[in-house]
Design an enzyme around this catalytic site. Structure first.
Site, PDB file in Angstrom:
ATOM      1  N   GLU A 159       0.855  -1.185   0.000  1.00 18.69           N
ATOM      2  CA  GLU A 159       0.000   0.000   0.000  1.00 18.69           C
ATOM      3  C   GLU A 159       0.893   1.238   0.000  1.00 18.69           C
ATOM      4  OE1 GLU A 159      -3.391  -0.224   2.479  1.00 18.69           O
ATOM      5  OE2 GLU A 159      -3.851   1.909   2.317  1.00 18.69           O
ATOM      6  N   ASN A 219      -3.346  -1.533   7.691  1.00 14.98           N
ATOM      7  CA  ASN A 219      -4.635  -2.085   7.281  1.00 14.98           C
ATOM      8  C   ASN A 219      -4.416  -3.596   7.315  1.00 14.98           C
ATOM      9  OD1 ASN A 219      -5.829   0.419   6.931  1.00 14.98           O
ATOM     10  ND2 ASN A 219      -5.161   0.575   4.805  1.00 14.98           N
ATOM     11  N   GLU A 271     -10.562   4.599   9.133  1.00 13.58           N
ATOM     12  CA  GLU A 271     -10.709   4.194   7.732  1.00 13.58           C
ATOM     13  C   GLU A 271     -11.206   2.756   7.597  1.00 13.58           C
ATOM     14  OE1 GLU A 271      -6.889   5.157   5.919  1.00 13.58           O
ATOM     15  OE2 GLU A 271      -7.505   7.238   5.697  1.00 13.58           O
ATOM     16  N   ASP A 318      -2.577  14.343   6.870  1.00 14.10           N
ATOM     17  CA  ASP A 318      -2.083  13.068   6.333  1.00 14.10           C
ATOM     18  C   ASP A 318      -0.869  13.244   5.426  1.00 14.10           C
ATOM     19  OD1 ASP A 318      -1.817  10.474   5.617  1.00 14.10           O
ATOM     20  OD2 ASP A 318      -3.700  10.312   4.512  1.00 14.10           O
ATOM     21  N   GLU A 331       3.788   9.229  -0.912  1.00 19.82           N
ATOM     22  CA  GLU A 331       2.384   9.106  -1.315  1.00 19.82           C
ATOM     23  C   GLU A 331       1.842  10.389  -1.944  1.00 19.82           C
ATOM     24  OE1 GLU A 331      -0.222   7.893   1.850  1.00 19.82           O
ATOM     25  OE2 GLU A 331      -2.021   8.100   0.609  1.00 19.82           O
ATOM     26  N   HIS A 387      -4.275  18.542   0.501  1.00 14.74           N
ATOM     27  CA  HIS A 387      -5.251  17.527   0.115  1.00 14.74           C
ATOM     28  C   HIS A 387      -5.986  17.876  -1.171  1.00 14.74           C
ATOM     29  CE1 HIS A 387      -8.041  14.191   0.640  1.00 14.74           C
ATOM     30  NE2 HIS A 387      -7.373  13.817   1.714  1.00 14.74           N
TER      31      HIS A 387
HETATM   32  O1  GCW Z   1      -2.063   8.113   4.095  1.00  9.31           O
HETATM   33  C1  GCW Z   1      -3.267   7.433   4.169  1.00  9.31           C
HETATM   34  C2  GCW Z   1      -3.217   6.457   3.052  1.00  9.31           C
HETATM   35  C3  GCW Z   1      -3.735   5.086   3.372  1.00  9.31           C
HETATM   36  C4  GCW Z   1      -3.151   4.656   4.703  1.00  9.31           C
HETATM   37  C5  GCW Z   1      -3.620   5.626   5.783  1.00  9.31           C
HETATM   38  C6  GCW Z   1      -3.007   5.328   7.142  1.00  9.31           C
HETATM   39  C7  GCW Z   1      -2.426   2.479   5.344  1.00  9.31           C
HETATM   40  O2  GCW Z   1      -3.877   6.974   1.932  1.00  9.31           O
HETATM   41  O3  GCW Z   1      -3.353   4.235   2.332  1.00  9.31           O
HETATM   42  O4  GCW Z   1      -3.481   3.348   5.050  1.00  9.31           O
HETATM   43  O5  GCW Z   1      -3.251   6.920   5.448  1.00  9.31           O
HETATM   44  O6  GCW Z   1      -2.022   5.948   7.465  1.00  9.31           O
HETATM   45  O7  GCW Z   1      -3.535   4.493   7.837  1.00  9.31           O
END
Ligand code: GCW
Length: 721
Positions: A183, A226, A307, A381, A409, A538
């Site tokens: 991921e 996850n 999430e 994030d 990311e 974002h």
């Molecule tokens: O940064 C976001 C990502 C998800 C990630 C989540 C997290 C692993 O888009 O892919 O999941 O955060 O940090 O839990």
């Protein structure tokens, strides 16, 4: 004479065009070209005496042998000694005079379990060095540090390094799934070869461990947050144990992610309620089994009630109930729980940036001694720039750890050159003022709260995959390197780290350093400018998060872009002041006041905290609209300026990496323009103002960018965000 010419050609090719695939990372150990320098190091390093009583000491000895042989082109003679402490002697002496040894002992007393000393103890013209520590792993760290001195061509004369890590647990977090998809991974598949494990243990694990140990990383969470409960089954635990065995000599502890609903999914229980005694008993048995197979297992990392992940709230319990239940199972074995604070819920009608604080702050003091709350650097994030997370310093009776993202990311995956040293450092050096001036994020995570054990944690979400060069972009390994170096010592400067990395990875010549270092050091700001300048955040594309998407809307609000930029006819930005969400109230004074007040809020955070009119007058004297446009252009210009610089290194670096980086820079320049043209034209639909002079004309109309689709971007999750 033809053979002579061929031989000469081979020599030239050997010197200038040595095949380089990047696999060796910063541990290349290539022969030092400068003969005088080589001779100097040689004189000092022909003989080594060391004990080989543990796998770690053998790893230290082997590393030194490989390193010195490569760098100096001469074999090293080893003799075996049984030293009273973990000590490795470089030079003819087999033991140290008592007076020197006693002095070292006194110094070592201050360096803890993992620290080390490097000393020049030459006497009467006889060159002699000592690498010593309180533990075998300290010696290994010392060996890597000693080799770094030589790789970066620093003099060994008067060598005197005393070093100990500021943070106890320095971890990579792999977001690796058991099917080997990573991921947010952009460098191939997961390096964990689950299917062939435990029978086949690839030598790559050892090289992974070497690279990590060389920068002081001492733990790896193998699996995605996850989480998949399968990793906890009898089918998988022996596989985990095999990886742990390969990493162990290098001081790397293995950790797993614990899926909160595992008792139901793989344990046959009806519930995963943390207060149900049967659930606690199940986890205890589970953990006992893990430690039977992996006696030095580190513990669990948990993403709960975030999430879509299960968690204690699914049973009407809170985060402390959940974390403590797991902590109790781990405590008898010395394991820890890293419980993530990355929680937000679109059913909560509050600014997403505030939610983690709102949920966790009331739980301060309620967590067991072996629980660490792992907090992302910023409150949203891993954006190109965020202010520090308001939880840092806000829970004085709780151990707080920092989570950084090494994988890019939101920063161009592994196709954009973005050196993250400055981003990491910016967070570590941020002063939260929570306990008066000097309460930096670094200090908060380094210092355990009064009366609590030291379980300090810093974690970096890994950017490693099966790509031959590990990280995809040849420059992305600098981010792995910078993370490790800063985790060991948050006081280091990103510039110094980048120089070290360039010297070891590319070349020690001033031409290469002087050309490449400014590129690395300007790259993070360039990325901010061409993607999300002035506090915007974002506004990336949906799902894969690659490229611009300021128009993203129509899905759950806190996954859209419009929720964050709030552009309208009047202006742009997220009002987090008293007149808006008041997220600023979560920060201590004088930080809150500084960011609330427009006169003192830095431009970098302007639209993070304020919604401002398009004609708002900036410090520069320009309007906000013009300033936004010019920042985008500036970002493009910076990337463009790297291209001729990099081209000038054509004959100074190997052709493989030269070509690879050249090609990616071309793409980065094109995509920086894409960001600029998409965002400016989109925001123009609200601002209705002309694009200022100095900004290039967009290549395509807005509709082109809005309808551009990218397929099969690596690292994408199944979730629709
Ligand atoms: O940064 C976001 C990502 C998800 C990630 C989540 C997290 C692993 O888009 O892919 O999941 O955060 O940090 O839990």
């Amino acid at each position: 004479m033809r053979w002579l010419r061929v031989a000469a050609l081979c020599l030239v090719l050997g010197a200038f065009a040595r095949a380089e695939d990047g696999y060796r990372l910063w541990l290349r150990y290539d022969l030092i070209g400068d003969e005088a320098l080589r001779a100097d190091y040689r004189a000092a390093t022909q003989e080594v005496s060391a004990a080989d009583s543990s796998a770690t000491l053998r790893a230290a000895r082997d590393e030194l042998a490989t390193g010195l042989a490569g760098l100096l082109g001469q074999p090293v003679t080893f003799s075996k000694t049984e030293n009273p402490q973990a000590t490795l002697l470089v030079g003819p002496a087999r033991s140290l005079p008592a007076k020197i040894a006693d002095g070292l002992k006194a110094e070592l007393a201050r360096l803890g379990d993992e620290g080390y000393l490097l000393k020049d103890v030459s006497q009467a013209g006889q060159k002699q060095f000592v690498i010593t520590a309180n533990s075998d792993i300290g010696v290994l760290y010392g060996v890597f540090s000693f080799l770094r001195q030589i790789q970066t061509q620093r003099s060994l004369v008067g060598l005197n390094v005393a070093s100990a890590p500021a943070i106890k647990h320095r971890l990579l977090n792999h977001w690796d799934n058991l099917n080997r998809h990573v991921e947010r991974g952009y460098a191939g598949s997961s390096i964990w070869e689950w299917f062939v494990l435990p029978d086949y243990v690839t030598p790559r694990y050892r090289d992974y461990a070497r690279a990590n140990a060389s920068i002081g990383i001492n733990g790896a969470v193998l699996t995605n947050v996850n989480a998949d409960a399968t990793v906890l089954t009898p089918e998988f635990l022996p596989k985990v144990a095999a990886i742990a065995g390969a990493l162990r000599p290098y001081g790397i502890h293995v950790y797993l992610t614990a899926r909160f609903s595992a008792p139901v999914e793989i344990g046959g229980l009806k519930t995963a309620d943390p207060l149900d005694p049967a659930v606690g008993a199940w986890w205890k048995k589970q953990v006992d089994e893990i430690y039977r197979l992996i006696p030095d297992f580190g513990g669990f990392l948990v993403k709960a009630n975030s999430e879509g992940q299960p968690g204690p709230q699914s049973y009407g319990r809170n985060h402390a109930d959940g974390a403590n239940m797991l902590a109790d199972a781990l405590a008898p074995h010395g394991g820890i729980v890293m419980w993530r604070a990355f929680v937000y819920d679109n059913n909560v009608p509050d600014d997403r940036a505030k939610q983690a604080y709102n949920e966790f702050k009331p739980l301060d003091g309620k967590f067991r001694d072996n629980v660490v709350i792992q907090i992302k650097n910023g409150p949203i994030d891993f954006m190109p720039r965020e202010p520090f997370h308001p939880l840092f310093g806000a829970m004085p009776s709780t151990t707080l750890g920092l989570e950084l993202q090494i994988t890019q990311e939101y920063l161009g995956a592994s196709t954009h050159l973005v050196y993250l040293g400055p981003l990491f450092k910016e967070c570590l050096a941020s002063d939260t003022f929570t306990q008066g001036p000097g309460s930096t994020v670094a200090k908060i995570i380094e210092t355990p709260p009064a009366g609590r054990s030291n379980h300090s944690v810093i974690a970096g979400v890994s950017n490693i995959g099966t790509d031959r060069n590990w990280t995809g972009h040849p420059m992305a390994a600098a981010n792995w390197y910078a993370f490790g170096r800063l985790a060991w010592n948050p006081a280091l400067e990103p510039a110094a780290i980048s120089e070290e990395w360039i010297r070891q990875t590319f070349s020690n010549t001033s031409k290469v350093i002087d050309t490449l270092q400014p590129i690395l050091l300007s790259s993070r700001e360039a990325a901010v400018n061409y993607s999300m300048p002035l506090g915007l955040h974002h506004i990336m594309a949906e799902g894969h998060h690659y490229g611009p998407g300021p128009w993203v809307s129509g899905i759950r609000a806190d996954w859209t872009a419009t929720y964050y930029h709030r552009a309208d006819a009047q202006g742009i930005g997220f009002d987090r002041t008293k007149s808006g969400s008041n997220a600023l109230a979560q920060y201590s004074e004088p930080v809150r006041e500084k960011w609330e007040n427009l006169a003192t809020c830095p431009d970098e955070f302007l639209l993070w905290f304020h919604h401002l009119p398009w004609d708002y007058k900036m410090r520069s004297g320009r309007t906000l609209w013009d300033e936004i446009c010019l920042h985008y252009q500036h970002g493009v210009d910076t990337v463009r300026s790297w291209q001729p610089s990099w081209q000038s290194l054509k004959n100074d670096v190997d052709q493989e990496r030269f070509y690879h980086v050249s090609a990616l820079l071309t793409r980065q320049e094109r995509e920086a323009r894409e960001w600029r043209d998409a965002c400016i034209q989109y925001f123009e639909t609200f601002s209705k103002r002309p694009i200022p002079e100095g900004v290039e004309k967009p290549e395509h109309p807005l509709s082109y960018y809005e309808t551009l689709r990218r397929h099969y971007v690596p690292g994408t999750t199944n979730a629709s965000k």
